[in-house]
Design a protein around this motif. Structure first.
Motif, PDB file in Angstrom:
ATOM      1  N   ALA A 165       6.305  -0.592   7.245  1.00 42.70           N
ATOM      2  CA  ALA A 165       5.672   0.375   7.806  1.00 42.70           C
ATOM      3  C   ALA A 165       5.023   1.501   6.946  1.00 42.70           C
ATOM      4  O   ALA A 165       3.932   2.015   7.369  1.00 42.70           O
ATOM      5  CB  ALA A 165       6.606   1.044   8.899  1.00 42.70           C
ATOM      6  N   TYR A 166       5.473   1.635   5.837  1.00 43.74           N
ATOM      7  CA  TYR A 166       5.036   2.626   4.905  1.00 43.74           C
ATOM      8  C   TYR A 166       3.726   2.069   4.326  1.00 43.74           C
ATOM      9  O   TYR A 166       2.698   3.050   4.504  1.00 43.74           O
ATOM     10  CB  TYR A 166       6.148   2.821   3.713  1.00 43.74           C
ATOM     11  CG  TYR A 166       5.550   3.566   2.626  1.00 43.74           C
ATOM     12  CD1 TYR A 166       5.214   5.033   2.769  1.00 43.74           C
ATOM     13  CD2 TYR A 166       4.534   2.982   1.472  1.00 43.74           C
ATOM     14  CE1 TYR A 166       4.702   5.464   1.582  1.00 43.74           C
ATOM     15  CE2 TYR A 166       4.047   3.744   0.672  1.00 43.74           C
ATOM     16  CZ  TYR A 166       3.917   4.983   0.432  1.00 43.74           C
ATOM     17  OH  TYR A 166       3.345   5.838  -0.509  1.00 43.74           O
ATOM     18  N   ALA A 168       1.650  -0.118   5.766  1.00 42.86           N
ATOM     19  CA  ALA A 168       0.745   0.047   6.885  1.00 42.86           C
ATOM     20  C   ALA A 168       0.206   1.595   7.412  1.00 42.86           C
ATOM     21  O   ALA A 168      -0.816   1.672   7.682  1.00 42.86           O
ATOM     22  CB  ALA A 168       1.290  -0.639   8.432  1.00 42.86           C
ATOM     23  N   ARG A 169       0.954   2.436   7.052  1.00 46.48           N
ATOM     24  CA  ARG A 169       0.551   3.808   7.218  1.00 46.48           C
ATOM     25  C   ARG A 169      -0.438   4.112   6.329  1.00 46.48           C
ATOM     26  O   ARG A 169      -1.170   4.898   6.357  1.00 46.48           O
ATOM     27  CB  ARG A 169       1.803   4.693   7.368  1.00 46.48           C
ATOM     28  CG  ARG A 169       2.620   4.554   8.649  1.00 46.48           C
ATOM     29  CD  ARG A 169       3.667   5.769   9.045  1.00 46.48           C
ATOM     30  NE  ARG A 169       4.545   5.667  10.119  1.00 46.48           N
ATOM     31  CZ  ARG A 169       5.520   5.015  10.165  1.00 46.48           C
ATOM     32  NH1 ARG A 169       6.141   4.620   9.071  1.00 46.48           N
ATOM     33  NH2 ARG A 169       6.195   4.891  11.291  1.00 46.48           N
ATOM     34  N   GLN A 170      -0.041   3.772   5.032  1.00 50.09           N
ATOM     35  CA  GLN A 170      -1.183   3.848   3.837  1.00 50.09           C
ATOM     36  C   GLN A 170      -2.470   3.457   4.058  1.00 50.09           C
ATOM     37  O   GLN A 170      -3.430   3.964   3.833  1.00 50.09           O
ATOM     38  CB  GLN A 170      -0.455   3.402   2.611  1.00 50.09           C
ATOM     39  CG  GLN A 170       0.832   4.349   2.145  1.00 50.09           C
ATOM     40  CD  GLN A 170       0.627   5.773   2.464  1.00 50.09           C
ATOM     41  OE1 GLN A 170      -0.001   6.263   1.984  1.00 50.09           O
ATOM     42  NE2 GLN A 170       1.292   6.427   3.083  1.00 50.09           N
ATOM     43  N   ASP A 172      -3.680   2.705   6.950  1.00 47.55           N
ATOM     44  CA  ASP A 172      -4.226   3.384   8.188  1.00 47.55           C
ATOM     45  C   ASP A 172      -5.420   2.797   8.930  1.00 47.55           C
ATOM     46  O   ASP A 172      -6.360   3.583   8.632  1.00 47.55           O
ATOM     47  CB  ASP A 172      -4.638   4.637   7.470  1.00 47.55           C
ATOM     48  CG  ASP A 172      -4.821   5.896   8.612  1.00 47.55           C
ATOM     49  OD1 ASP A 172      -4.479   5.832   9.705  1.00 47.55           O
ATOM     50  OD2 ASP A 172      -5.469   6.649   8.084  1.00 47.55           O
ATOM     51  N   GLY A 177      -1.228  -3.917  10.947  1.00 46.91           N
ATOM     52  CA  GLY A 177       0.000  -3.470  11.505  1.00 46.91           C
ATOM     53  C   GLY A 177       1.121  -4.327  10.622  1.00 46.91           C
ATOM     54  O   GLY A 177       1.076  -4.903   9.636  1.00 46.91           O
ATOM     55  N   LEU A 202       3.285   0.659  15.219  1.00 43.98           N
ATOM     56  CA  LEU A 202       2.846  -0.126  14.030  1.00 43.98           C
ATOM     57  C   LEU A 202       3.141  -1.847  14.241  1.00 43.98           C
ATOM     58  O   LEU A 202       2.631  -2.652  13.641  1.00 43.98           O
ATOM     59  CB  LEU A 202       3.474   0.066  12.642  1.00 43.98           C
ATOM     60  CG  LEU A 202       2.837   1.625  12.326  1.00 43.98           C
ATOM     61  CD1 LEU A 202       3.929   2.049  11.069  1.00 43.98           C
ATOM     62  CD2 LEU A 202       1.509   1.550  11.877  1.00 43.98           C
TER      63      LEU A 202
END
Length: 264
Positions: A165-166, A168-170, A172, A177, A202
């Motif tokens: 998840a980290y 995936a957030r980076q 962005d 996902g 995500l």
């Protein structure tokens, strides 16, 4: 009711080649399937007959909902040359488009000494930020899978849902996902409800197998009514890949998860 997608590498192998497995899955009541790599660059080490597979999908009305990226690049091992991954990604996207598939599953490979874990995760995000830019406008999404290191994938870098998840957030991007694999998460001892709550929206794909053993749901110790209920409570309503090693004939092995998914 969840839409289930048998993995045609592992299920309905009794029917023969991959296109015949699609027909067998349709005969067993499924309208979706997933598979591993299409070109033989990785597992399985044999190219698929794409025209025959496409014909079977169109004939049956079955949808292909996921395939693996090829090669399963060991991103973090020096000299860290990712050119083959990017080259094959374009080919994989073309095949996905031909087969009507919108998801390609990607991974992390292994880590290497000399770099902090956080640095490696940030490097992985850079790899996938570039990959998403490369395939922009294709309609294909990449989903990043964390795998267990305790049993199946010793040495893998990405073994925690929170770390996928980290990344995936980076990255962005709505085209990137995570794949939440119930089996891998359970083997790692994660709290499924907590992981899904933290991952938020995500999660773009889910796979299942029972634990221990990685067999069909019902062959291990997991409560599948509870697990699918947690998915529903977390807001996931997409397809679920059946990526397990059946301990009995395929059509018999799916019966429990079909019943539970119909009520979830």
């Amino acid at each position: 009711m969840y839409r289930l997608a048998p993995n045609i590498e592992l299920l309905f192998a009794e029917a023969g080649d991959y296109h015949d497995r699609v027909r067998a899955a349709a005969a067993a009541g499924f309208d979706a399937v997933e598979m591993w790599g299409p070109t033989g660059a990785d597992a399985p080490a044999q190219p698929k007959d794409i025209p025959a597979l496409k014909a079977a999908l169109e004939e049956t009305g079955v949808s292909l909902v996921a395939q693996l990226a090829e090669p399963r690049t060991q991103f973090m091992i020096p000299p860290r040359d990712h050119s083959e991954f990017y080259r094959k990604l374009d080919e994989g996207v073309r095949i996905a488009q031909e087969l009507g598939n919108r998801r390609i599953v990607v991974g992390s490979g292994t880590g290497f000494g000399g770099a902090k874990r956080q640095t490696q995760l940030d490097d992985l995000a850079d790899v996938y930020r570039k990959a998403v830019g490369q395939i922009e406008g294709s309609g294909v999404h990449l989903v990043l899978e964390a795998v267990n290191v305790r049993v199946d994938h010793p040495g893998a870098l990405l073994d925690r849902t929170a770390e996928s998840a980290y990344v995936a957030r980076q990255v962005d991007s709505p085209s990137f996902g995570i794949l939440y694999d119930v089996y891998h998460s359970a083997v790692e001892g994660e709290d499924m409800a907590a992981e899904l709550a933290a991952a938020g929206d995500l999660v773009q794909y889910v796979q299942v197998a029972d634990a221990p053993g990685r067999g069909e749901p019902g062959s291990g110790n997991l409560d599948w009514a509870e697990r699918l209920g947690l998915l529903r409570s977390a807001g996931y309503d997409g397809p679920i890949g059946l990526e397990y090693y059946p301990t009995r004939e395929s059509a018999a092995s799916v019966q429990l998860i079909q019943r539970v998914a119909a009520q979830a």
